[in-house]
Design a protein around this motif. Sequence first.
Motif, PDB file in Angstrom:
ATOM      1  N   ALA A  23      -5.625 -35.279  39.610  1.00 15.80           N
ATOM      2  CA  ALA A  23      -4.896 -35.153  38.340  1.00 15.80           C
ATOM      3  C   ALA A  23      -4.130 -33.836  38.276  1.00 15.80           C
ATOM      4  CB  ALA A  23      -5.863 -35.262  37.173  1.00 15.80           C
ATOM      5  N   THR A  24      -3.273 -33.609  39.255  1.00 13.96           N
ATOM      6  CA  THR A  24      -2.571 -32.324  39.385  1.00 13.96           C
ATOM      7  C   THR A  24      -1.784 -31.981  38.120  1.00 13.96           C
ATOM      8  OG1 THR A  24      -0.764 -33.496  40.493  1.00 13.96           O
ATOM      9  CG2 THR A  24      -2.359 -32.341  41.889  1.00 13.96           C
ATOM     10  N   GLN A  25      -1.666 -30.682  37.883  1.00 17.17           N
ATOM     11  CA  GLN A  25      -0.916 -30.144  36.753  1.00 17.17           C
ATOM     12  C   GLN A  25       0.106 -29.145  37.286  1.00 17.17           C
ATOM     13  OE1 GLN A  25      -3.992 -28.364  34.366  1.00 17.17           O
ATOM     14  NE2 GLN A  25      -4.989 -30.320  33.915  1.00 17.17           N
ATOM     15  N   THR A  26       1.113 -28.839  36.472  1.00 21.61           N
ATOM     16  CA  THR A  26       2.144 -27.891  36.928  1.00 21.61           C
ATOM     17  C   THR A  26       1.529 -26.532  37.256  1.00 21.61           C
ATOM     18  OG1 THR A  26       2.656 -27.328  34.636  1.00 21.61           O
ATOM     19  CG2 THR A  26       4.010 -29.032  35.687  1.00 21.61           C
ATOM     20  N   GLY A  27       0.448 -26.195  36.600  1.00 21.49           N
ATOM     21  CA  GLY A  27      -0.230 -24.930  36.877  1.00 21.49           C
ATOM     22  C   GLY A  27      -0.907 -24.885  38.232  1.00 21.49           C
ATOM     23  N   ASP A  28      -1.003 -26.022  38.901  1.00 18.50           N
ATOM     24  CA  ASP A  28      -1.567 -26.043  40.258  1.00 18.50           C
ATOM     25  C   ASP A  28      -0.536 -25.632  41.298  1.00 18.50           C
ATOM     26  OD1 ASP A  28      -3.358 -29.074  39.429  1.00 18.50           O
ATOM     27  OD2 ASP A  28      -4.073 -26.993  39.355  1.00 18.50           O
ATOM     28  N   SER A  29       0.709 -25.508  40.898  1.00 18.03           N
ATOM     29  CA  SER A  29       1.764 -25.096  41.829  1.00 18.03           C
ATOM     30  C   SER A  29       1.463 -23.696  42.363  1.00 18.03           C
ATOM     31  CB  SER A  29       3.138 -25.101  41.139  1.00 18.03           C
ATOM     32  OG  SER A  29       3.495 -26.406  40.746  1.00 18.03           O
ATOM     33  N   ALA A  30       1.351 -23.587  43.678  1.00 19.94           N
ATOM     34  CA  ALA A  30       0.945 -22.316  44.301  1.00 19.94           C
ATOM     35  C   ALA A  30       0.935 -22.519  45.810  1.00 19.94           C
ATOM     36  CB  ALA A  30      -0.442 -21.894  43.833  1.00 19.94           C
ATOM     37  N   VAL A  31       0.627 -21.426  46.511  1.00 23.07           N
ATOM     38  CA  VAL A  31       0.336 -21.524  47.943  1.00 23.07           C
ATOM     39  C   VAL A  31      -1.185 -21.562  48.097  1.00 23.07           C
ATOM     40  CG1 VAL A  31       0.538 -20.417  50.201  1.00 23.07           C
ATOM     41  CG2 VAL A  31       2.423 -20.249  48.554  1.00 23.07           C
ATOM     42  N   TYR A  32      -1.671 -22.531  48.838  1.00 24.49           N
ATOM     43  CA  TYR A  32      -3.100 -22.649  49.081  1.00 24.49           C
ATOM     44  C   TYR A  32      -3.385 -22.191  50.512  1.00 24.49           C
ATOM     45  CZ  TYR A  32      -3.440 -24.931  44.638  1.00 24.49           C
ATOM     46  OH  TYR A  32      -3.390 -25.185  43.284  1.00 24.49           O
TER      47      TYR A  32
ATOM     48  N   GLN B 156      -1.297 -20.750  57.785  1.00 33.14           N
ATOM     49  CA  GLN B 156       0.048 -20.460  57.288  1.00 33.14           C
ATOM     50  C   GLN B 156       0.179 -20.718  55.796  1.00 33.14           C
ATOM     51  OE1 GLN B 156      -1.060 -22.995  59.246  1.00 33.14           O
ATOM     52  NE2 GLN B 156       0.696 -23.787  60.389  1.00 33.14           N
ATOM     53  N   GLY B 157      -0.727 -21.494  55.253  1.00 27.22           N
ATOM     54  CA  GLY B 157      -0.671 -21.843  53.847  1.00 27.22           C
ATOM     55  C   GLY B 157       0.049 -23.165  53.610  1.00 27.22           C
ATOM     56  N   THR B 158      -0.307 -23.830  52.529  1.00 27.59           N
ATOM     57  CA  THR B 158       0.382 -25.042  52.067  1.00 27.59           C
ATOM     58  C   THR B 158       1.022 -24.721  50.722  1.00 27.59           C
ATOM     59  OG1 THR B 158      -1.077 -26.615  53.182  1.00 27.59           O
ATOM     60  CG2 THR B 158       0.139 -27.413  51.263  1.00 27.59           C
ATOM     61  N   ILE B 159       2.335 -24.905  50.650  1.00 28.02           N
ATOM     62  CA  ILE B 159       3.047 -24.675  49.388  1.00 28.02           C
ATOM     63  C   ILE B 159       3.018 -25.973  48.588  1.00 28.02           C
ATOM     64  CG2 ILE B 159       5.221 -24.019  48.302  1.00 28.02           C
ATOM     65  CD1 ILE B 159       5.958 -22.644  50.969  1.00 28.02           C
ATOM     66  N   LEU B 160       2.321 -25.947  47.456  1.00 29.29           N
ATOM     67  CA  LEU B 160       2.216 -27.125  46.599  1.00 29.29           C
ATOM     68  C   LEU B 160       3.113 -26.929  45.384  1.00 29.29           C
ATOM     69  CD1 LEU B 160       0.912 -29.816  45.750  1.00 29.29           C
ATOM     70  CD2 LEU B 160      -0.898 -28.470  44.645  1.00 29.29           C
ATOM     71  N   THR B 161       3.982 -27.898  45.153  1.00 32.37           N
ATOM     72  CA  THR B 161       4.848 -27.894  43.972  1.00 32.37           C
ATOM     73  C   THR B 161       4.529 -29.137  43.164  1.00 32.37           C
ATOM     74  OG1 THR B 161       6.596 -26.755  45.201  1.00 32.37           O
ATOM     75  CG2 THR B 161       7.213 -27.818  43.117  1.00 32.37           C
ATOM     76  N   VAL B 162       4.163 -28.946  41.896  1.00 36.73           N
ATOM     77  CA  VAL B 162       3.840 -30.058  41.012  1.00 36.73           C
ATOM     78  C   VAL B 162       4.912 -30.126  39.937  1.00 36.73           C
ATOM     79  CG1 VAL B 162       2.132 -31.081  39.486  1.00 36.73           C
ATOM     80  CG2 VAL B 162       1.384 -29.705  41.443  1.00 36.73           C
ATOM     81  N   HIS B 163       5.644 -31.232  39.921  1.00 38.03           N
ATOM     82  CA  HIS B 163       6.701 -31.430  38.916  1.00 38.03           C
ATOM     83  C   HIS B 163       6.129 -32.146  37.698  1.00 38.03           C
ATOM     84  CE1 HIS B 163       9.886 -29.849  41.293  1.00 38.03           C
ATOM     85  NE2 HIS B 163       9.808 -30.768  42.233  1.00 38.03           N
TER      86      HIS B 163
ATOM     87  N   LYS C  30      -6.158 -19.586  46.370  1.00 34.03           N
ATOM     88  CA  LYS C  30      -4.917 -19.981  45.715  1.00 34.03           C
ATOM     89  C   LYS C  30      -4.097 -18.717  45.504  1.00 34.03           C
ATOM     90  CE  LYS C  30      -3.242 -22.081  41.385  1.00 34.03           C
ATOM     91  NZ  LYS C  30      -3.666 -22.613  40.053  1.00 34.03           N
ATOM     92  N   GLN C  31      -2.826 -18.730  45.949  1.00 34.19           N
ATOM     93  CA  GLN C  31      -1.972 -17.560  45.805  1.00 34.19           C
ATOM     94  C   GLN C  31      -0.745 -17.934  44.995  1.00 34.19           C
ATOM     95  OE1 GLN C  31      -0.264 -15.801  49.412  1.00 34.19           O
ATOM     96  NE2 GLN C  31      -0.436 -13.778  48.510  1.00 34.19           N
ATOM     97  N   GLU C  32      -0.613 -17.315  43.822  1.00 32.14           N
ATOM     98  CA  GLU C  32       0.510 -17.624  42.953  1.00 32.14           C
ATOM     99  C   GLU C  32       1.573 -16.527  42.993  1.00 32.14           C
ATOM    100  OE1 GLU C  32      -0.678 -19.875  39.155  1.00 32.14           O
ATOM    101  OE2 GLU C  32      -2.487 -18.783  39.733  1.00 32.14           O
ATOM    102  N   LYS C  33       1.163 -15.282  42.961  1.00 32.73           N
ATOM    103  CA  LYS C  33       2.140 -14.192  43.047  1.00 32.73           C
ATOM    104  C   LYS C  33       1.797 -13.315  44.240  1.00 32.73           C
ATOM    105  CE  LYS C  33       3.449 -14.244  38.194  1.00 32.73           C
ATOM    106  NZ  LYS C  33       3.496 -13.485  36.914  1.00 32.73           N
ATOM    107  N   LYS C  34       0.966 -12.326  44.043  1.00 30.98           N
ATOM    108  CA  LYS C  34       0.572 -11.468  45.162  1.00 30.98           C
ATOM    109  C   LYS C  34      -0.857 -11.708  45.604  1.00 30.98           C
ATOM    110  CE  LYS C  34       1.673  -7.649  43.076  1.00 30.98           C
ATOM    111  NZ  LYS C  34       1.900  -6.201  42.750  1.00 30.98           N
TER     112      LYS C  34
END
Lengths: 114, 113
Positions: free
Chosen positions: B78-87, B105-112, B37-41
């Motif tokens: 049960a996704t949460q906003t904190g799951d938003s990241a590149v996997y 290439q990664g999957t960009i997941l955005t949880v609203h 899981k990649q959120e920043k660097k």
Amino acid sequence: SAVISQKPSRDICQRGTSLTIQCQVDSQVTMMFWYRQQPGQSLTLIATANQGSEATYESGFVIDKFPISRPNLTFSTLTVSNMSPEDSSIYLCSVQPGVGETQYFGPGTRLLVL
Amino acid sequence: EDKVVQSPLSLVVHEGDTVTLNCSYEVTNFRSLLWYKQEKKAPTFLFMLTSSGIEKKSGRLSSILDKKELFSILNITATQTGDSAVYLCAVQAGGTSYGKLTFGQGTILTVHP
């Protein structure tokens, strides 16, 4: 898991200059690697840092551009030489404590070349 | 040349949804498949899979590997906003390329919310 630190965390450099990135691990590890992540891209392996010998470079990466040192089992450096704007990337070191174990990543160095 | 392909490339969901991320691979000398899981660097390790059919679980996340069909899935319930990241999915080779990770290439997941 190993605790990995990298210095600097970010830098802005002028073209034609060089930057050395340090990677320090809190325990001895078998393998250390250097990766690059260009903007909007995934991670690409630059080289395997070999303790006490020359690094093993992947296709497209050369020692003159990315010299690497690994003087012991806990420390490695990557130098980005004669930088150009195309070198603007995140540089990450990773470690694998032992054979068959997971590979962990350091916090990364964000480099911007102007 | 080793190859890793992830799908979808991006995904937008609402909190509470369940998502499935896919990773297919071609590698000459397969040793293991890893999810990060990649959120920043820095990519944060999630799972390492070496055997087919054995599900690995950590809280709401789970993953399984199929070495016959050459793919893996990562499920998040049960996704949460904190799951938003590149996997990121990566395959580790053995032999002379031992240790090398080849990334998708990664999957960009955005949880609203």
